[in-house]
Design a protein around this motif. Structure first.
Motif, PDB file in Angstrom:
ATOM      1  N   PRO A 145      37.794  69.835  56.471  1.00 28.43           N
ATOM      2  CA  PRO A 145      37.358  69.143  57.676  1.00 28.43           C
ATOM      3  C   PRO A 145      35.807  69.285  58.060  1.00 28.43           C
ATOM      4  O   PRO A 145      35.193  68.432  58.419  1.00 28.43           O
ATOM      5  CB  PRO A 145      38.336  69.548  58.653  1.00 28.43           C
ATOM      6  CG  PRO A 145      39.468  69.947  58.058  1.00 28.43           C
ATOM      7  CD  PRO A 145      39.001  70.668  57.025  1.00 28.43           C
ATOM      8  N   PHE A 146      35.389  70.388  57.672  1.00 33.05           N
ATOM      9  CA  PHE A 146      34.049  70.778  57.954  1.00 33.05           C
ATOM     10  C   PHE A 146      33.062  70.017  56.866  1.00 33.05           C
ATOM     11  O   PHE A 146      32.082  69.176  57.386  1.00 33.05           O
ATOM     12  CB  PHE A 146      33.809  72.071  57.959  1.00 33.05           C
ATOM     13  CG  PHE A 146      32.193  72.642  58.001  1.00 33.05           C
ATOM     14  CD1 PHE A 146      31.455  72.591  59.020  1.00 33.05           C
ATOM     15  CD2 PHE A 146      31.739  72.755  56.629  1.00 33.05           C
ATOM     16  CE1 PHE A 146      30.085  72.983  59.174  1.00 33.05           C
ATOM     17  CE2 PHE A 146      30.051  73.192  56.559  1.00 33.05           C
ATOM     18  CZ  PHE A 146      29.350  73.174  57.715  1.00 33.05           C
ATOM     19  N   LEU A 147      33.362  70.162  55.807  1.00 32.57           N
ATOM     20  CA  LEU A 147      32.613  69.341  54.839  1.00 32.57           C
ATOM     21  C   LEU A 147      32.734  67.714  55.102  1.00 32.57           C
ATOM     22  O   LEU A 147      31.631  66.962  54.653  1.00 32.57           O
ATOM     23  CB  LEU A 147      32.805  69.866  53.297  1.00 32.57           C
ATOM     24  CG  LEU A 147      32.366  71.194  53.152  1.00 32.57           C
ATOM     25  CD1 LEU A 147      32.473  71.568  51.704  1.00 32.57           C
ATOM     26  CD2 LEU A 147      30.708  71.388  53.263  1.00 32.57           C
ATOM     27  N   GLY A 148      33.832  67.338  55.457  1.00 31.05           N
ATOM     28  CA  GLY A 148      33.929  65.777  55.566  1.00 31.05           C
ATOM     29  C   GLY A 148      33.365  65.296  56.683  1.00 31.05           C
ATOM     30  O   GLY A 148      32.751  64.358  56.436  1.00 31.05           O
ATOM     31  N   ALA A 149      33.404  66.127  57.731  1.00 30.96           N
ATOM     32  CA  ALA A 149      32.714  65.418  58.943  1.00 30.96           C
ATOM     33  C   ALA A 149      31.246  65.637  58.797  1.00 30.96           C
ATOM     34  O   ALA A 149      30.590  64.675  59.201  1.00 30.96           O
ATOM     35  CB  ALA A 149      33.094  66.455  60.159  1.00 30.96           C
ATOM     36  N   MET A 150      30.628  66.705  57.900  1.00 29.26           N
ATOM     37  CA  MET A 150      29.441  66.822  57.876  1.00 29.26           C
ATOM     38  C   MET A 150      28.679  65.995  56.696  1.00 29.26           C
ATOM     39  O   MET A 150      27.510  65.484  56.651  1.00 29.26           O
ATOM     40  CB  MET A 150      29.131  68.259  57.667  1.00 29.26           C
ATOM     41  CG  MET A 150      29.293  68.976  58.681  1.00 29.26           C
ATOM     42  SD  MET A 150      28.780  68.421  60.105  1.00 29.26           S
ATOM     43  CE  MET A 150      27.010  68.339  60.216  1.00 29.26           C
ATOM     44  N   SER A 151      29.500  65.386  55.885  1.00 31.02           N
ATOM     45  CA  SER A 151      29.084  64.175  54.851  1.00 31.02           C
ATOM     46  C   SER A 151      28.658  62.998  55.667  1.00 31.02           C
ATOM     47  O   SER A 151      27.751  62.383  55.194  1.00 31.02           O
ATOM     48  CB  SER A 151      30.363  64.124  53.742  1.00 31.02           C
ATOM     49  OG  SER A 151      31.332  63.518  54.270  1.00 31.02           O
ATOM     50  N   LEU A 152      29.575  62.573  56.349  1.00 30.37           N
ATOM     51  CA  LEU A 152      29.079  61.547  57.259  1.00 30.37           C
ATOM     52  C   LEU A 152      27.863  61.808  58.007  1.00 30.37           C
ATOM     53  O   LEU A 152      27.072  60.888  58.174  1.00 30.37           O
ATOM     54  CB  LEU A 152      30.406  61.002  58.254  1.00 30.37           C
ATOM     55  CG  LEU A 152      30.167  59.931  59.475  1.00 30.37           C
ATOM     56  CD1 LEU A 152      29.717  58.818  58.757  1.00 30.37           C
ATOM     57  CD2 LEU A 152      31.424  59.805  60.215  1.00 30.37           C
ATOM     58  N   HIS A 153      27.697  62.965  58.650  1.00 35.80           N
ATOM     59  CA  HIS A 153      26.327  63.139  59.639  1.00 35.80           C
ATOM     60  C   HIS A 153      25.141  63.210  58.715  1.00 35.80           C
ATOM     61  O   HIS A 153      24.310  62.880  59.019  1.00 35.80           O
ATOM     62  CB  HIS A 153      26.656  64.666  60.099  1.00 35.80           C
ATOM     63  CG  HIS A 153      25.527  64.840  61.143  1.00 35.80           C
ATOM     64  ND1 HIS A 153      24.608  65.691  60.966  1.00 35.80           N
ATOM     65  CD2 HIS A 153      25.831  64.788  62.474  1.00 35.80           C
ATOM     66  CE1 HIS A 153      23.832  65.591  61.955  1.00 35.80           C
ATOM     67  NE2 HIS A 153      24.421  65.259  62.924  1.00 35.80           N
ATOM     68  N   ALA A 154      25.404  63.380  57.476  1.00 38.07           N
ATOM     69  CA  ALA A 154      24.313  63.358  56.376  1.00 38.07           C
ATOM     70  C   ALA A 154      23.709  61.969  56.242  1.00 38.07           C
ATOM     71  O   ALA A 154      22.555  61.837  56.066  1.00 38.07           O
ATOM     72  CB  ALA A 154      24.922  63.835  54.941  1.00 38.07           C
ATOM     73  N   PHE A 155      24.489  60.981  56.333  1.00 36.14           N
ATOM     74  CA  PHE A 155      24.116  59.536  56.574  1.00 36.14           C
ATOM     75  C   PHE A 155      23.335  59.326  57.773  1.00 36.14           C
ATOM     76  O   PHE A 155      22.498  58.355  57.742  1.00 36.14           O
ATOM     77  CB  PHE A 155      25.372  58.566  56.302  1.00 36.14           C
ATOM     78  CG  PHE A 155      25.958  58.381  55.062  1.00 36.14           C
ATOM     79  CD1 PHE A 155      25.540  57.405  54.355  1.00 36.14           C
ATOM     80  CD2 PHE A 155      26.614  59.309  54.274  1.00 36.14           C
ATOM     81  CE1 PHE A 155      25.962  57.389  52.801  1.00 36.14           C
ATOM     82  CE2 PHE A 155      26.980  59.447  53.026  1.00 36.14           C
ATOM     83  CZ  PHE A 155      26.883  58.080  52.454  1.00 36.14           C
ATOM     84  N   ALA A 156      23.734  59.924  58.731  1.00 38.33           N
ATOM     85  CA  ALA A 156      22.810  59.787  60.184  1.00 38.33           C
ATOM     86  C   ALA A 156      21.532  60.574  59.830  1.00 38.33           C
ATOM     87  O   ALA A 156      20.334  59.904  60.639  1.00 38.33           O
ATOM     88  CB  ALA A 156      23.707  60.427  61.401  1.00 38.33           C
TER      89      ALA A 156
END
Length: 255
Positions: A145-156
């Motif tokens: 979940p950490f890497l999943g959530a932060m992969s989206l944050h990388a687009f921000a």
């Protein structure tokens, strides 16, 4: 074009300002377990209201996204992108570029893509290092979940960097563009989680790109393509739009 993009990426990675950003991200990694040892009471209250509880991993994700990574993308993109093309103009290089087949708008797009790639590199490297470091330091840490959530944050983070580059293209003064970029990103970041605290406003806050980057926080137990895909596509489209807007702004430098 791709060769020039690669060379510019390598040159940007080696710059001192990039290593300043690396140092800041490294400090963020090291300090988070200290913050988690005694999280502020208002943080616990917000998490309890939001999630209906305050499990260790939920507290960690809130602290990491809101108190650390959101602050990072309000600052690092300004450092990396607020001088795109302006440094070349101030050094007198733009007239030379204007005489070449590579137009100034295309050069701006190349430079913007380069700093966006550097931002994503720093972001991804931080999350990968965090997945290893936090697994040993954070109780209840969940790498998936950490890497999943932060992969989206990388687009921000990608969008924030492109936005700073576009602001520089229109403002045309490095100091002013940095201040405007920081104020704009600071405002967007400050409002990014309002929809989680006030569910009635959630639909309205989805217009904020930083909110899109934090949507993974609300779905930590069921992250997947259906949750991550739409906001990723929206942020990628917004990034392309602001780069195009920046190219339109920098076109006036050709006159």
């Amino acid at each position: 074009m791709s060769r020039l993009l690669w060379l510019d990426y390598l040159a940007t990675i080696r710059e001192r300002k990039t290593w300043l950003c690396v140092a800041m991200l490294a400090y963020a990694l090291l300090v988070v377990p200290v913050v988690l040892a005694r999280p502020p009471e208002h943080v616990r209250a917000a998490i309890t209201t939001w999630f209906g509880g305050a499990a260790p991993f939920q507290i960690f994700m809130y602290v990491w996204v809101d108190l650390v990574m959101n602050k990072v993308i309000a600052f690092v993109p300004v450092v990396l992108a607020s001088g795109v093309v302006l440094r070349e103009r101030d050094a007198g290089v733009l007239p030379l570029l204007a005489s070449k087949p590579l137009s100034i708008p295309r050069y701006f797009a190349l430079r913007a893509l380069s700093v966006c790639a550097v931002m994503v590199t720093l972001h991804v490297a931080t999350q990968l290092a965090g997945a290893v470091y936090f697994a040993a330091r954070v109780p209840g840490f969940r790498p998936g979940p950490f890497l999943g959530a932060m992969s989206l944050h990388a687009f921000a983070a990608l969008f924030a960097t492109a936005l700073c580059a576009a602001i520089a293209a229109w403002v045309k003064h490095r100091g002013a563009s940095a201040l405007i970029g920081f104020a704009t990103l600071g405002g967007l970041v400050g409002l990014s989680l309002i929809g989680f605290y006030q569910p009635a406003w959630r639909g309205l806050t989805l217009a904020n790109p930083m909110t899109l980057g934090a949507l993974g926080l609300g779905s930590l137990d069921h992250l997947g393509p259906a949750v991550l895909g739409p906001p990723m596509l929206a942020l990628a489209a917004l990034t392309a739009l602001v780069i195009a807007a920046g190219a339109a702004g920098v076109r006036r430098m050709e006159a």
